[in-house]
Design an enzyme around this catalytic site. Structure first.
Site, PDB file in Angstrom:
ATOM      1  NE  ARG A 104      -4.627  -4.087   2.016  1.00  0.00           N
ATOM      2  CZ  ARG A 104      -4.920  -2.957   1.918  1.00  0.00           C
ATOM      3  NH1 ARG A 104      -6.324  -2.803   1.992  1.00  0.00           N
ATOM      4  NH2 ARG A 104      -4.625  -1.727   1.303  1.00  0.00           N
ATOM      5  CB  THR A 108      -7.552 -10.349  -4.370  1.00  0.00           C
ATOM      6  OG1 THR A 108      -6.415 -10.621  -3.411  1.00  0.00           O
ATOM      7  CG2 THR A 108      -6.870 -11.105  -5.756  1.00  0.00           C
ATOM      8  CG  ASP A 200       2.224   0.310   3.261  1.00  0.00           C
ATOM      9  OD1 ASP A 200       1.886  -0.356   2.414  1.00  0.00           O
ATOM     10  OD2 ASP A 200       2.807  -0.077   4.200  1.00  0.00           O
ATOM     11  CG  ASP A 203       5.899   0.231   2.605  1.00  0.00           C
ATOM     12  OD1 ASP A 203       6.677  -0.857   3.008  1.00  0.00           O
ATOM     13  OD2 ASP A 203       5.608   0.511   1.664  1.00  0.00           O
TER      14      ASP A 203
HETATM   15  C1  PRP Z   1      -1.586  -3.267   6.334  1.00  0.00           C
HETATM   16  C2  PRP Z   1      -2.017  -2.931   7.838  1.00  0.00           C
HETATM   17  C3  PRP Z   1      -2.887  -4.122   8.035  1.00  0.00           C
HETATM   18  C4  PRP Z   1      -3.808  -4.129   6.818  1.00  0.00           C
HETATM   19  C5  PRP Z   1      -4.873  -3.473   6.707  1.00  0.00           C
HETATM   20  O1  PRP Z   1      -0.475  -4.448   6.077  1.00  0.00           O
HETATM   21  O2  PRP Z   1      -1.045  -3.163   8.681  1.00  0.00           O
HETATM   22  O3  PRP Z   1      -2.714  -5.249   8.418  1.00  0.00           O
HETATM   23  O4  PRP Z   1      -2.929  -3.453   5.625  1.00  0.00           O
HETATM   24  O5  PRP Z   1      -5.745  -3.705   5.395  1.00  0.00           O
HETATM   25  P1  PRP Z   1      -7.113  -4.496   5.434  1.00  0.00           P
HETATM   26  O6  PRP Z   1      -7.837  -3.983   6.486  1.00  0.00           O
HETATM   27  O7  PRP Z   1      -7.423  -3.828   3.919  1.00  0.00           O
HETATM   28  O8  PRP Z   1      -6.625  -5.888   5.330  1.00  0.00           O
HETATM   29  P2  PRP Z   1       0.109  -4.855   4.738  1.00  0.00           P
HETATM   30  O9  PRP Z   1      -0.963  -5.884   4.222  1.00  0.00           O
HETATM   31  O10 PRP Z   1       0.442  -3.632   3.983  1.00  0.00           O
HETATM   32  O11 PRP Z   1       1.238  -5.878   5.372  1.00  0.00           O
HETATM   33  P3  PRP Z   1       2.455  -5.164   6.170  1.00  0.00           P
HETATM   34  O12 PRP Z   1       2.004  -5.016   7.539  1.00  0.00           O
HETATM   35  O13 PRP Z   1       3.406  -6.502   5.870  1.00  0.00           O
HETATM   36  O14 PRP Z   1       2.918  -3.947   5.542  1.00  0.00           O
HETATM   37  N1  URA Z   2      -2.864  -0.701   4.992  1.00  0.00           N
HETATM   38  C1  URA Z   2      -2.112   0.520   5.156  1.00  0.00           C
HETATM   39  O1  URA Z   2      -0.796   0.581   5.539  1.00  0.00           O
HETATM   40  N2  URA Z   2      -2.680   1.578   4.951  1.00  0.00           N
HETATM   41  C2  URA Z   2      -3.817   1.906   4.606  1.00  0.00           C
HETATM   42  O2  URA Z   2      -4.397   2.988   4.245  1.00  0.00           O
HETATM   43  C3  URA Z   2      -4.631   0.712   4.242  1.00  0.00           C
HETATM   44  C4  URA Z   2      -3.893  -0.273   4.693  1.00  0.00           C
END
Ligand code: PRP
Ligand code: URA
Length: 209
Positions: A104, A108, A200, A203
């Protein structure tokens, strides 16, 4: 419209409490996500079709049951979806695993796709897209579009925690995709985090910040 199933098995709900707790460290968080994923796999496969098979037990011939129908493909959304793969594979060891890489954009909140690799026999598989978090729904929506574009027709979405906003997006964009959750939370905050959520997911799984 997609069905939404909140898997309220006591073991899933109990473990989810420890996953949410901010005092749960990376090692334990990872183990719990793995365990809950296996428990959810048990529930999400409840409707797999069976067919009869005749076998010989040591005592006699018997007509028993085996799973029939299409094979399964798991598609974790990178990176946090990776934390759910091993748990699911323990119950569905013959599944093939594709990957969709999305993050994400923090400004944005729009998903940015950086990697897609799926099994070659897409038409022969039913897919389960996995990601711990369904927040705005942007990432899961994109991943499902990606699969459909490449020929997938039967898709389920499995997440630990969802916000109502994300569920609404999937129901609107993909009414054919059923959603399996451990919890449906209250809402998103102004940064797109799920409230109360777990923070997160990527993380916490990988120990990054
Ligand atoms: C997180 C999570 C989802 C997304 C959800 O990933 O694992 O993929 O956010 O958010 P959304 O429904 O608003 O799209 P992130 O973008 O943090 O990436 P990562 O898994 O690489 O940490
Ligand atoms: N992605 C995450 O990892 N946590 C949230 O709460 C939303 C998006």
């Amino acid at each position: 419209m997609s069905n939404v199933f909140v898997l309220d098995h006591p073991l899933i709900q109990h473990k989810l409490t420890y996953i949410r707790n901010k005092n749960t460290g990376t090692k334990e968080f990872r183990a719990l996500v793995d365990e809950v994923s296996a428990l959810m796999a048990f529930e999400i496969t409840r409707d797999l079709p069976l067919e009869e098979k005749t076998i010989e037990t040591p005592v006699t011939e018997a007509v028993t049951k085996v799973i029939s129908g299409k094979k399964i493909g798991l598609v974790p959304i990178l990176r946090a979806g990776l934390g759910m793969v091993d748990g699911m594979l323990r119950l569905i060891p013959a599944a093939k695993v594709g990957h969709v890489g999305l993050y994400r954009d923090p400004e944005t909140l729009q998903p940015v796709e950086y990697y897609v690799k799926l099994p070659t026999d897409i038409e022969e598989r039913d897919f389960i897209v996995i990601d711990p978090m369904l927040a705005t729904g942007g990432s899961a929506n994109d991943a499902i579009h990606s699969l459909k574009k490449r020929g997938a027709t039967n898709i389920k979405l499995m997440c630990l925690i969802a916000a109502p906003e994300g569920v609404e997006v999937i129901q609107k964009e993909h009414p054919d995709v059923d959603i399996y959750l451990a919890a449906l939370d209250e809402r998103l905050d102004e940064k797109g985090y799920i409230i109360p959520g777990l923070g997160d997911a990527g993380d916490r799984l990988f120990g990054t910040k």
